[in-house]
Scaffold this active site. Structure first.
Site, PDB file in Angstrom:
ATOM      1  N   LYS A   1       0.844  -1.203   0.000  1.00 32.38           N
ATOM      2  CA  LYS A   1       0.000   0.000   0.000  1.00 32.38           C
ATOM      3  C   LYS A   1       0.879   1.253   0.000  1.00 32.38           C
ATOM      4  O   LYS A   1       0.582   2.227  -0.676  1.00 32.38           O
ATOM      5  CB  LYS A   1      -0.949  -0.010   1.196  1.00 32.38           C
ATOM      6  CG  LYS A   1      -1.947  -1.170   1.094  1.00 32.38           C
ATOM      7  CD  LYS A   1      -3.342  -0.795   1.538  1.00 32.38           C
ATOM      8  CE  LYS A   1      -4.366  -1.785   1.020  1.00 32.38           C
ATOM      9  NZ  LYS A   1      -4.556  -2.982   1.820  1.00 32.38           N
TER      10      LYS A   1
ATOM     11  N   LYS B   1      -4.098 -10.268 -10.287  1.00 29.71           N
ATOM     12  CA  LYS B   1      -4.969 -10.744  -9.203  1.00 29.71           C
ATOM     13  C   LYS B   1      -6.255  -9.908  -9.178  1.00 29.71           C
ATOM     14  O   LYS B   1      -6.192  -8.680  -9.231  1.00 29.71           O
ATOM     15  CB  LYS B   1      -4.231 -10.584  -7.866  1.00 29.71           C
ATOM     16  CG  LYS B   1      -5.077 -10.935  -6.667  1.00 29.71           C
ATOM     17  CD  LYS B   1      -4.443 -10.460  -5.360  1.00 29.71           C
ATOM     18  CE  LYS B   1      -5.340 -10.755  -4.191  1.00 29.71           C
ATOM     19  NZ  LYS B   1      -6.072  -9.689  -3.590  1.00 29.71           N
TER      20      LYS B   1
ATOM     21  N   LYS C   1     -10.603  -5.469  -5.694  1.00 34.62           N
ATOM     22  CA  LYS C   1     -11.418  -4.265  -5.893  1.00 34.62           C
ATOM     23  C   LYS C   1     -10.542  -3.026  -6.054  1.00 34.62           C
ATOM     24  O   LYS C   1     -10.911  -2.085  -6.731  1.00 34.62           O
ATOM     25  CB  LYS C   1     -12.476  -4.079  -4.811  1.00 34.62           C
ATOM     26  CG  LYS C   1     -11.984  -4.091  -3.405  1.00 34.62           C
ATOM     27  CD  LYS C   1     -13.162  -4.070  -2.438  1.00 34.62           C
ATOM     28  CE  LYS C   1     -12.711  -4.396  -1.030  1.00 34.62           C
ATOM     29  NZ  LYS C   1     -12.466  -5.840  -0.830  1.00 34.62           N
TER      30      LYS C   1
HETATM   31  P1  ADP Z   1      -9.603  -7.141  -2.432  1.00 34.34           P
HETATM   32  O1  ADP Z   1      -8.241  -7.545  -2.923  1.00 34.34           O
HETATM   33  O2  ADP Z   1     -10.605  -7.098  -3.528  1.00 34.34           O
HETATM   34  O3  ADP Z   1      -9.571  -5.868  -1.632  1.00 34.34           O
HETATM   35  P2  ADP Z   1      -9.842  -8.427   0.105  1.00 34.34           P
HETATM   36  O4  ADP Z   1      -8.435  -8.050   0.394  1.00 34.34           O
HETATM   37  O5  ADP Z   1     -10.941  -7.720   0.841  1.00 34.34           O
HETATM   38  O6  ADP Z   1     -10.087  -8.298  -1.463  1.00 34.34           O
HETATM   39  O7  ADP Z   1      -9.966  -9.993   0.300  1.00 34.34           O
HETATM   40  C1  ADP Z   1     -10.972 -10.679   1.016  1.00 34.34           C
HETATM   41  C2  ADP Z   1     -10.681 -12.174   1.003  1.00 34.34           C
HETATM   42  O8  ADP Z   1     -10.769 -12.676  -0.342  1.00 34.34           O
HETATM   43  C3  ADP Z   1      -9.267 -12.534   1.473  1.00 34.34           C
HETATM   44  O9  ADP Z   1      -9.289 -13.745   2.188  1.00 34.34           O
HETATM   45  C4  ADP Z   1      -8.486 -12.673   0.206  1.00 34.34           C
HETATM   46  O10 ADP Z   1      -7.385 -13.515   0.329  1.00 34.34           O
HETATM   47  C5  ADP Z   1      -9.546 -13.250  -0.742  1.00 34.34           C
HETATM   48  N1  ADP Z   1      -9.262 -12.792  -2.117  1.00 34.34           N
HETATM   49  C6  ADP Z   1      -9.340 -11.536  -2.587  1.00 34.34           C
HETATM   50  N2  ADP Z   1      -9.016 -11.464  -3.885  1.00 34.34           N
HETATM   51  C7  ADP Z   1      -8.717 -12.725  -4.263  1.00 34.34           C
HETATM   52  C8  ADP Z   1      -8.299 -13.331  -5.484  1.00 34.34           C
HETATM   53  N3  ADP Z   1      -8.141 -12.616  -6.602  1.00 34.34           N
HETATM   54  N4  ADP Z   1      -8.065 -14.650  -5.497  1.00 34.34           N
HETATM   55  C9  ADP Z   1      -8.234 -15.392  -4.383  1.00 34.34           C
HETATM   56  N5  ADP Z   1      -8.624 -14.901  -3.198  1.00 34.34           N
HETATM   57  C10 ADP Z   1      -8.868 -13.583  -3.118  1.00 34.34           C
END
Ligand code: ADP
Ligand code: TRP
Length: 322
Positions: A110, A190, A193
């Site tokens: 970040k 990956k 959001k």
């Molecule tokens: P984002 O990356 O969209 O902000 P989060 O960090 O809120 O998502 O992730 C919430 C959960 O979903 C976590 O356990 C994370 O490891 C899983 N997750 C998020 N994006 C992926 C992805 N592209 N593939 C697999 N798991 C994911």
């Protein structure tokens, strides 16, 4: 065996969240005692708009209930309803070295991407450790990006246990499903959001179609054979299709005559087919917010009972007693 996981209500849930975490979490209700919560305090590190946070908490709750979270069988609550976690967060902060947090990838990422940082974001792994340790969790199902946070939790637990000279905390294990460890986004990176490359789980028909149609491919034409092994559409299809269906799709890639647009429509059909059965239940809960609040109050009261008993032991161990 106790399984614990949390999800941040920080935006619309996408299929990466679903396959990376939510699906496993729902299925794990059959493997052990599930503790699942909406990580509202964690979301505050990125969500500053109060209406947006409030809306997301409700939305995440409704999504989990629609997808099969069973509030009787499992313990399901919103993080800020069980405030003991903040007390433990402070206690653990005093047993966490700065270096441990400075090495956290998600924080460093970040910073590198120029996100505004603050102390909440920096100390976030300590709050996550508190979530996990407060409930004596054995297994923590997470996506690949969260493994380090579970390792940090183990580190903190070890330091604390050594300091107290007894095993106050048990060691949690991260559980990652390697096959879907990272769901690719529409651009092949990956899905996240924060990268704007998501496919929503419960988006509008038009919105999801737009997202699927935007999946990046090479520029091979209709009359050329295509390579499924490097194709983002195929990688996403793998999440929704059986082995037999994938074999059929592989043949379609190898046979000239169809373009990527056709494969995208196949993917779109599979996505719609997969999530359609949950839509009715989801609408029901959206239309009965009082019922949702009752479910959450029940979950918080179950979680609080366990948290309070654990905090008695922890307070005693650190001298917060007179
Ligand atoms: P984002 O990356 O969209 O902000 P989060 O960090 O809120 O998502 O992730 C919430 C959960 O979903 C976590 O356990 C994370 O490891 C899983 N997750 C998020 N994006 C992926 C992805 N592209 N593939 C697999 N798991 C994911
Ligand atoms: N940090 C996790 C995420 O961003 C959410 C989370 C908070 C969590 N506390 C947790 C996950 C405890 C597992 C266990 O996805």
């Amino acid at each position: 065996m106790r399984i614990l996981s949390g999800i941040q209500p920080s935006g619309t849930i996408h299929i990466g969240n679903y396959f990376g975490m939510i699906k496993k979490m729902i299925e794990s209700q059959d493997d052990g005692e599930l503790f699942a919560f909406i990580a509202s305090y964690h979301a505050m590190t990125s969500v500053k708009d109060k209406d947006f946070l409030q809306k997301n908490i409700m939305e995440a709750t409704v999504n989990f209930l629609a997808l099969g979270m069973d509030p009787e069988k499992s313990t399901f609550w919103v993080q800020h309803d069980v405030k003991e976690v903040l007390e433990l967060y402070w206690i653990l902060s005093n047993h966490t070295s700065m270096g441990l947090l400075e090495r956290a990838h998600s924080y460093k990422d970040k910073v590198a991407r120029g996100f505004p940082t603050n102390h909440g974001l920096f100390s976030y792994p300590v709050l996550m450790a508190a979530d996990i340790l407060l409930f004596d969790s054995n297994i923590v199902p997470v996506g690949k990006d969260q493994i380090q946070h579970v390792e940090i939790t183990r580190d903190i637990a070890n330091t604390f246990n050594n300091h107290c000279g007894k095993e106050i905390f048990i060691m949690p294990e991260a559980k990652v499903d390697e096959i879907v460890a990272t769901v690719p986004g529409t651009d092949g990176a990956k899905m996240s959001k924060s990268y704007g490359n998501t496919i929503d789980m419960f988006g509008t028909a038009k919105g999801v179609k737009k997202q699927v149609m935007s999946v990046v491919t090479d520029s091979k034409g209709l009359d050329e054979a295509k390579d499924y092994t490097t194709c983002n559409i195929y990688k996403l299809c793998e999440l929704f299709m059986s082995e037999d269906e994938l074999q059929v799709l592989q043949k379609r890639y190898a046979t000239p005559g169809e373009g990527y647009g056709h494969f995208k429509l196949t993917l779109l059909d599979k996505i719609n087919e997969h999530f359609a059965p949950y839509a009715d239940k989801r609408n029901y809960y959206f239309n009965h917010p009082e019922e949702v609040r009752e479910i959450l109050a029940h979950g918080a009261s179950k979680a609080r009972k366990i948290a309070q008993a654990k905090m008695e032991i922890i307070r005693e161990a650190v001298g917060l007693k007179y």
